[in-house]
Design an enzyme around this catalytic site. Structure first.
Site, short mmCIF file in Angstrom:
data_model
loop_
_atom_site.label_atom_id
_atom_site.label_comp_id
_atom_site.label_asym_id
_atom_site.label_seq_id
_atom_site.Cartn_x
_atom_site.Cartn_y
_atom_site.Cartn_z
CG HIS A 117 30.41 -28.91 9.72
ND1 HIS A 117 29.56 -29.82 10.30
CD2 HIS A 117 29.80 -27.70 9.87
CE1 HIS A 117 28.49 -29.18 10.75
NE2 HIS A 117 28.62 -27.90 10.52
CE LYS B 25 29.07 -18.25 9.73
NZ LYS B 25 28.29 -19.24 8.98
CG ASP C 275 12.24 -23.10 32.26
OD1 ASP C 275 13.25 -23.62 31.76
OD2 ASP C 275 12.28 -22.13 33.05
CG ASP D 104 29.81 -22.35 13.34
OD1 ASP D 104 28.94 -23.06 13.89
OD2 ASP D 104 29.59 -21.68 12.32
#
Ligand code: BG6
Length: 484
Positions: A241, A341, A93, A236
């Site tokens: 990117h 998307k 952990d 994202d």
């Protein structure tokens, strides 16, 4: 891809080593490098997780999970069996300081090896992991850390993460990954630009009308709603990117290909991006969210009906925007960026559209020359020109030169290249902290403006909301037809 990695004895420890990224990208990429004989035979890959696996159970999990990403024909081979021998599993952990004992025992006595700590966990764990590695005295002279994106959800949170990591690793040992920079055509772009007088002399606002960067995906949110619904397409894809691609297209020639020389030039581009006011965001940034529709004839649900997405979610799955770079090279050349998307098909490309000729001699309007750099699914570079139609008279037609250097050679996956770079210690294709922060600074006004309002719906299987087309139409331009 010849590589000096086979001489470098390494231990790569992957935190989040049983997760989706490890199974989809990291282990398949490492296997391909292993199969090519590019890794030191005694190099080890250590996955950490909290699954309580025995070693055999871990290997069975890997075998079952990578099935979709490494064809069975490759796994039923001696290479796959020897690859599995490199793999180790440590249950821990990461938040528990005392829990690093088993990892320490495994790495003990191997301080001469390059140690790559690959953090593929949620970013809010990065600080704890680095602290616990240090506490357990695992950060050796030859240790480096690779940080997966997203690094934070805004400038302030990315600073907190970077500050915590910086307490344990010098900046030169921190590798912030953006896998788009590992893609073959993206690097080919550098060679094309700086290896050919032809392009570099035209590469400015005098000759280039505008530039488009599209990263279109046909997949939806898949099983990642937990992450994606908090992030959205701006964080994202655009913040990292797309802005990195923009930097490669727009930067000045670096003094060398050294990491800092390249990153200094990218930073200058990010700092030259014209800041967006709230009014600019309203006028030149489009956000969309996919509604139910069809992809390749198969019905798909709306984003809001995907499992794990909050009811009534206002998260964007599509962004299109116009960016301007306030410098001498690009003063009047806009950059149009779009990503989404559930678009009609997977297609990523950079289109550099030259200005039209000032006058046509041929009795017909001439299509402007375009340099089209396909990043995926095909990787190629094409120059669209005007040529003569064979036969009598002087009639023109569009002709295309394929400038792809690689022919039929297989192209290494981006992660193959970047993982090797991390082992070798080449950081040119990784992001420096100041770049990351400059990118956050630029997207922050968009995040702020989007605190209210809702994304515009678009049909799954289309090319996004109408507003994205209008964004270009207002400037008398169209999105490049290849993506349509
Ligand atoms: C990742 C994003 O960074 O890139 C994903 O988190 C996206 O949402 C992926 O699907 C796209 O990568 P590629 O290489 O398939 O274009």
């Amino acid at each position: 891809m010849s590589s000096p990695t086979q001489d470098i004895l390494f231990d790569m420890v992957i935190f989040g080593g049983t997760g989706d990224l490890a199974m989809r990208k990291l282990l398949p990429a490492l296997f391909l490098r292993h199969q090519a004989g590019a890794l030191h035979p005694e190099g080890r890959i250590v996955a950490t997780g909290r699954n309580g696996y025995e070693p055999g159970q871990f290997l069975a999990w890997v075998d079952s999970q990578v099935a979709g990403f490494i064809p069975a024909a490759h796994r039923d081979t001696p290479a796959w069996r020897s690859f599995l021998q490199r793999l180790h599993y440590v249950d821990l952990d990461v938040r528990e300081p005392g829990a690093f004992g088993a990892l320490k025992a495994l790495l003990a006595g191997e301080t001469a090896r390059v140690r790559v700590f690959y953090l593929a966990t949620a970013p809010d764990l990065f600080g704890d992991i680095c602290e616990n590695l240090d506490e357990a005295e695992l950060i050796t002279e030859r240790a480096r850390v690779v940080l997966e994106k997203p690094l934070g959800h805004d400038l302030a949170s990315s600073r907190v993460i970077n500050d915590r990591v910086a307490r344990h690793f010098a900046e030169s040992r921190i590798y912030r990954i953006d896998h788009y920079l590992g893609k073959e055509t993206v690097q080919n772009l550098l060679v094309l630009r700086f290896g050919n007088a032809l392009f570099e002399s035209l590469w400015n606002e005098k000759h280039i009308d505008h530039i488009q960067i599209t990263v279109a995906e046909s997949i939806g949110v898949e099983s990642r709603a937990g992450f994606y619904d908090q992030a959205g397409a701006l964080r994202d894809m655009v913040q990292n990117h797309l802005l990195q691609l923009l930097c490669f297209v727009a930067m000045e020639p670096p003094a060398s290909l050294d990491a800092d020389a390249v990153r200094d030039e990218k930073l200058k581009v990010l700092r030259s991006l014209k800041p967006l006011s709230a009014a600019d965001v309203a006028a030149q940034v489009v956000r969309g969210q996919y509604a139910a529709g069809a992809i390749a004839g198969a019905a798909v649900p709306a984003y809001r009906d995907e499992p794990g997405v909050a009811e009534g979610s206002a998260t964007e799955t599509f962004v299109a925007l116009k960016a301007e770079i306030a410098n001498w090279r690009w003063g009047k050349t806009p950059f149009y960026l779009r990503t989404g998307k559930r678009l009609a098909r997977r297609s990523s490309e950079i289109v550099v559209q030259l200005k039209a000729v000032p006058h046509s001699l041929f009795g017909t309007e001439l299509a402007p020359n375009r340099l089209v750099i396909h990043i995926q699914p095909e990787e190629d570079i094409r120059l669209q020109l005007c040529g003569k139609k064979p036969g009598s008279g002087v009639n023109v037609r569009d002709v295309e030169l394929n400038l792809t250097a690689c022919g039929a050679e297989p192209m290494p996956d981006a992660y193959e290249r970047l993982l090797v770079d991390a082992i070798v210690g080449r950081s040119t294709l990784f992001m420096r902290r100041d770049e990351l922060e400059a990118a956050w600074c630029w997207v922050e006004p968009i995040l702020a403006a989007w605190q209210s309002g809702r994304p515009e719906p678009y049909l799954a299987g289309s090319w996004g909301p109408l507003a994205a087309d209008l964004l270009l139409a207002r400037d008398g331009r169209l999105w490049h037809g290849d993506a349509l």
